[in-house]
Design a protein around this motif. Structure first.
Motif, PDB file in Angstrom:
ATOM      1  N   ASP A  53       0.977  -1.127   0.085  1.00 22.09           N
ATOM      2  CA  ASP A  53      -0.048  -0.089   0.027  1.00 22.09           C
ATOM      3  C   ASP A  53       0.874   1.204   0.003  1.00 22.09           C
ATOM      4  O   ASP A  53       1.530   1.742   1.083  1.00 22.09           O
ATOM      5  CB  ASP A  53      -0.876  -0.015   1.199  1.00 22.09           C
ATOM      6  CG  ASP A  53      -1.733   1.282   1.350  1.00 22.09           C
ATOM      7  OD1 ASP A  53      -1.609   2.145   0.474  1.00 22.09           O
ATOM      8  OD2 ASP A  53      -2.799   1.067   1.968  1.00 22.09           O
ATOM      9  N   GLN A  61      -1.162  10.533  -0.025  1.00 24.46           N
ATOM     10  CA  GLN A  61      -1.615  10.190  -1.499  1.00 24.46           C
ATOM     11  C   GLN A  61      -0.985  11.341  -2.244  1.00 24.46           C
ATOM     12  O   GLN A  61      -1.060  12.368  -2.236  1.00 24.46           O
ATOM     13  CB  GLN A  61      -3.072  10.296  -1.710  1.00 24.46           C
ATOM     14  CG  GLN A  61      -3.901   9.079  -1.057  1.00 24.46           C
ATOM     15  CD  GLN A  61      -5.414   9.190  -1.225  1.00 24.46           C
ATOM     16  OE1 GLN A  61      -5.868  10.243  -1.238  1.00 24.46           O
ATOM     17  NE2 GLN A  61      -6.149   7.949  -1.199  1.00 24.46           N
ATOM     18  N   SER A 132      -2.401   1.464 -10.231  1.00 27.52           N
ATOM     19  CA  SER A 132      -2.001   2.369  -9.151  1.00 27.52           C
ATOM     20  C   SER A 132      -0.856   3.139  -9.544  1.00 27.52           C
ATOM     21  O   SER A 132      -0.641   4.214  -8.696  1.00 27.52           O
ATOM     22  CB  SER A 132      -1.393   1.087  -8.046  1.00 27.52           C
ATOM     23  OG  SER A 132      -0.389   0.643  -8.395  1.00 27.52           O
ATOM     24  N   LYS A 166      -0.551  -2.276 -14.667  1.00 29.17           N
ATOM     25  CA  LYS A 166      -0.244  -1.431 -13.376  1.00 29.17           C
ATOM     26  C   LYS A 166      -0.561  -0.134 -13.797  1.00 29.17           C
ATOM     27  O   LYS A 166      -0.438   0.753 -12.592  1.00 29.17           O
ATOM     28  CB  LYS A 166       1.272  -1.810 -13.275  1.00 29.17           C
ATOM     29  CG  LYS A 166       1.507  -3.094 -12.919  1.00 29.17           C
ATOM     30  CD  LYS A 166       0.711  -3.919 -11.837  1.00 29.17           C
ATOM     31  CE  LYS A 166       0.804  -5.312 -11.511  1.00 29.17           C
ATOM     32  NZ  LYS A 166       0.027  -6.086 -10.568  1.00 29.17           N
ATOM     33  N   LYS A 168      -2.685   3.373 -14.187  1.00 25.30           N
ATOM     34  CA  LYS A 168      -4.063   3.989 -13.972  1.00 25.30           C
ATOM     35  C   LYS A 168      -4.520   4.318 -15.422  1.00 25.30           C
ATOM     36  O   LYS A 168      -3.752   4.494 -16.443  1.00 25.30           O
ATOM     37  CB  LYS A 168      -3.931   5.198 -13.408  1.00 25.30           C
ATOM     38  CG  LYS A 168      -3.725   5.158 -11.928  1.00 25.30           C
ATOM     39  CD  LYS A 168      -3.594   6.600 -11.239  1.00 25.30           C
ATOM     40  CE  LYS A 168      -3.413   6.253  -9.764  1.00 25.30           C
ATOM     41  NZ  LYS A 168      -3.387   7.741  -9.038  1.00 25.30           N
TER      42      LYS A 168
END
Length: 238
Positions: A53, A61, A132, A166, A168
């Motif tokens: 994560d 973020q 991600s 992988k 976005k």
């Protein structure tokens, strides 16, 4: 002491696979050794830790870039320093290069980079969540010039689909090479890859993007009359 820092290389290998890189020995400078001794506990990540994560890893973020094969790390260091609002993940198997980047992070007091020292394909498969990444970079990979070695090139149809998974939607796959036949090969593979669209209107290469730092290696090549080819692809919706 440092032999205990990066332990993924000691993990058992399940099966023999073709590698896109060759492990090269190299002497460590004092700075590189400092990077491994002091920087790895702060910035190092392990393949054995599995799916990450990265919001938790970085504590925020933020737009996220992953670079495969950062060499001695100077370009990644420059990009991270220039964009503190972004996060960067670097992968490199060459220990002096890993040490060099880590030493640079310590010296420049840069905190928005994390580092793997193991097989990039395994990191993508096991540690990076789907959809991600905002950007994935592959600069100056080994072109494996001889025809019988082309199977070792990292850019293959299967790799293209791994990268797509992988990124976005709207994420960028940025490649660069100083070997024109490899640039042409990359285009051949990626122009037909499902889910990836060439950002060049001519379906070839793009002008060198300002965000990619020019390395000493590249400057030397320019003086010798060598070219560099940049390619950019974006992920589109499935």
């Amino acid at each position: 002491m440092t032999d205990d820092l990066i332990t993924d290389a000691e993990l058992p290998v399940r099966r023999r696979e073709i590698k896109s890189y060759v492990m090269r020995a190299g002497r460590m400078t004092d700075g590189q050794q400092r990077g491994l001794d002091e920087g790895w506990p702060k910035f190092g990540l392990l393949l054995a830790d599995g799916l990450q994560d990265f919001d938790q890893v970085f504590g925020r973020q933020a737009p996220r870039t992953l670079e495969i094969g950062f060499g001695m790390g100077q370009s990644l260091l420059e990009m991270a320093k220039a964009a503190p609002e972004q996060d960067f993940i670097g992968i490199e198997v060459h220990r002096p290069g890993v040490g060099s980047l880590l030493n640079g992070l310590l010296t420049e007091n840069i905190s928005n980079v994390r580092v793997y020292s193991c097989d990039a394909l395994e990191v993508l498969k096991n540690c990076v969540a789907d959809a991600s990444l905002d950007r994935l970079m592959l600069f100056f990979p080994d072109p494996w010039h001889k025809s019988r070695h082309h199977k070792r090139r990292i850019v293959q149809p299967e790799f293209a689909q791994l990268v797509r998974s992988k990124l976005k939607v709207g994420g960028i796959f940025h490649l660069a090479t100083d070997w024109e036949p490899y640039a042409e090969y990359m285009l051949e593979v990626l122009n037909v890859a499902p889910g990836l669209v060439n950002l060049s209107a001519e379906q070839t290469w793009v002008p060198r993007p300002a965000e990619r730092p020019v390395t000493k290696f590249e400057r030397r090549g320019e003086r010798l009359g060598h070219g560099v080819w940049d390619l950019k692809f974006t992920r589109v919706a499935d």
